[in-house]
Design an enzyme around this catalytic site. Structure first.
Site, mmCIF file in Angstrom:
data_model
loop_
_atom_site.group_PDB
_atom_site.id
_atom_site.type_symbol
_atom_site.label_atom_id
_atom_site.label_comp_id
_atom_site.label_asym_id
_atom_site.label_seq_id
_atom_site.Cartn_x
_atom_site.Cartn_y
_atom_site.Cartn_z
ATOM 1 N N GLU A 1 54.474 -43.451 -2.062
ATOM 2 C CA GLU A 1 53.321 -44.048 -2.739
ATOM 3 C C GLU A 1 52.036 -43.280 -2.464
ATOM 4 O OE1 GLU A 1 50.905 -48.285 -2.925
ATOM 5 O OE2 GLU A 1 53.053 -48.280 -2.501
ATOM 6 N N LYS B 1 52.002 -56.824 1.856
ATOM 7 C CA LYS B 1 52.684 -55.643 1.335
ATOM 8 C C LYS B 1 51.900 -54.390 1.716
ATOM 9 C CE LYS B 1 53.672 -52.390 -1.946
ATOM 10 N NZ LYS B 1 52.891 -51.169 -2.295
ATOM 11 N N HIS C 1 42.887 -45.065 -5.411
ATOM 12 C CA HIS C 1 44.329 -44.951 -5.641
ATOM 13 C C HIS C 1 44.626 -43.986 -6.776
ATOM 14 C CE1 HIS C 1 48.523 -46.183 -5.707
ATOM 15 N NE2 HIS C 1 48.426 -46.283 -7.015
#
Length: 436
Positions: free
Chosen positions: A84, A275, A388
């Site tokens: 990720e 998470k 991100h």
């Protein structure tokens, strides 16, 4: 035909050939997709092939490091394996932030693990209790060949009790055992002990008329819920030193504490909040050859221990000081299993300077806390997407087949812009039109 008998008995080449014939009839040389990731070192490839059954290739994840983790006065560079975008960058950024503010402080609260023999009993409870009290020393004695080596190192079985679970399920009881497995995760050790207890139970039941055939053993298995294998990590700083993007001091501390309060009040937010913590934790678990599925299961169960699923982390203000902490169960190992087989796992443990299990628990908890700090900081300030998507930019370039020169131009163009896939695709089209 997609159904096949005896697949596991085929050679690797035959398995790949079947997959290609069955699922890739229109792709030329489909076998190359499997062969591309084979290791040229045949001994190393054989090692990988034998980790699991029906291996047809290797599946690679990026192996990265996050430096500058100051933990209890000692600086670590932490290996992380994850796909990720932004996770490693976020952990590194938080580690650097707290390095100049005293670093992370950790404490292992306990290291006890648990397993159960699950069974049903249809007789008088008093008879079962008397039977257990009689055979409990014998169960421990008969497990001695399994526990001897662990006991030499200071571990072993720490308790063995009978638990009445009939309030939850009719006739349901447990033999509940606790274990200290030191630097081993200990799954095989625990399960072997439990199966030994079950066998002794069966043997002795034949000799006791009050038990006889009035019981039914269902299974013997460790639990991945380890609320007594706990670690705590904490950071703190004067409120005036807290800087989160445009937020500073009291405003930053207030919004951070509010964000944690929301995670405790709302399960939807708590799930995503935790998470984010596991993004950091799982990546170190993978890099060090531990079982991330077990860690995930145990952590989420711990988050729900009050009856409501809540944040694993906590933030609060005392006087003029901001505190941020994480507490969770981590049953980890640094010996046995993949730690002695997988070359990159051994490399990861070398980078961490060969920690024992307690030390690894503390390192992993700090990465989880760092990851959470970065995520919450972004959410309460600039928003999560800007950073991100910046980190995701290279993935978009590769999806679009951009050249190195096109990547350079596009990176410069999006330096001060919000990144979306469509915007990058349109910008790339314009560049290519100009080139033509």
């Amino acid at each position: 035909m997609k159904q096949i008998d005896g697949f596991s008995k085929l050679t690797k080449a035959q398995k790949i050939a079947w997959l290609c014939d069955t699922y890739f009839p229109n792709i030329e040389n489909a076998a190359s997709f499997f062969e591309k990731y084979h290791n040229a070192d045949t001994d190393l490839q054989k090692l990988h092939d034998e980790f699991i059954e029906n291996t047809v290739s290797n599946y690679y994840l990026p192996f990265a490091v996050a430096p500058n983790f100051l933990i209890n006065g000692r600086t670590y560079t932490v290996p992380m394996a994850i796909e990720e975008s932004s996770v490693v960058a976020a952990a590194s950024r938080a580690a650097k932030f707290w390095q100049s503010r005293g670093g992370f402080h950790t404490e292992v609260l306990s290291t006890e693990k648990t397993g159960h023999v699950h069974f049903f009993f249809y007789g008088e409870k008093t008879n079962l209790e008397n039977f257990f009290n009689h055979i409990q020393p014998l169960m421990l004695a008969k497990a001695q060949p399994i526990t001897a080596n662990m006991e030499k190192r200071g571990g072993g079985i720490t308790s063995l009790t009978l638990v009445d679970k009939t309030d939850a399920l009719a006739h349901y009881y447990q033999l509940s055992a606790t274990f200290e497995t030191l630097d081993a995760m200990g799954a095989n050790f625990i399960n072997s002990c439990l199966e030994s207890f079950a066998q002794t139970f069966r043997e002795e039941a034949e000799r006791d008329a009050s038990i006889g055939d009035k019981y039914e053993i269902v299974m013997s298995i460790l639990s991945n819920y380890v609320p007594n294998c706990l670690v705590r990590a904490k950071v703190q700083c004067p409120i005036e030193e807290l800087e989160i993007a445009q937020l500073k001091g009291a405003e930053a501390a207030k919004k951070f504490v509010q964000a944690l309060a929301i995670a405790n009040a709302d399960v939807y937010r708590a799930t995503t909040h935790n998470k984010g913590i596991m993004n950091g934790i799982d990546s170190v678990i993978l890099a060090t050859g531990n079982d991330f599925r077990a860690i995930e299961a145990g952590a989420h169960a711990y988050a729900a221990r009050s009856g409501q699923y809540k944040s694993l982390s906590a933030a609060w203000i005392e006087g003029d000081t901001f505190f941020f902490a994480l507490e969770l169960p981590l049953a980890l190992g640094t010996v046995g299993g993949l730690t002695t087989l997988h070359p990159l796992v051994k490399t990861a443990l070398e980078i961490l300077e060969k920690p024992n299990a307690r030390e690894l628990m503390q390192i992993v908890a700090c990465v989880g806390l760092a990851q959470n700090f970065s995520a919450v900081s972004s959410l309460i300030s600039l928003g999560i997407q800007k950073g991100h998507m910046k980190m995701h930019l290279n993935n978009i370039f590769n999806q679009l087949g951009a050249t190195e020169e096109e990547k350079r131009v596009l990176s410069s163009y999006f330096k001060d812009k919000t990144v979306t896939y469509n915007d990058v695709a349109e910008a790339l089209k314009k560049i290519r039109k100009l080139e033509n």
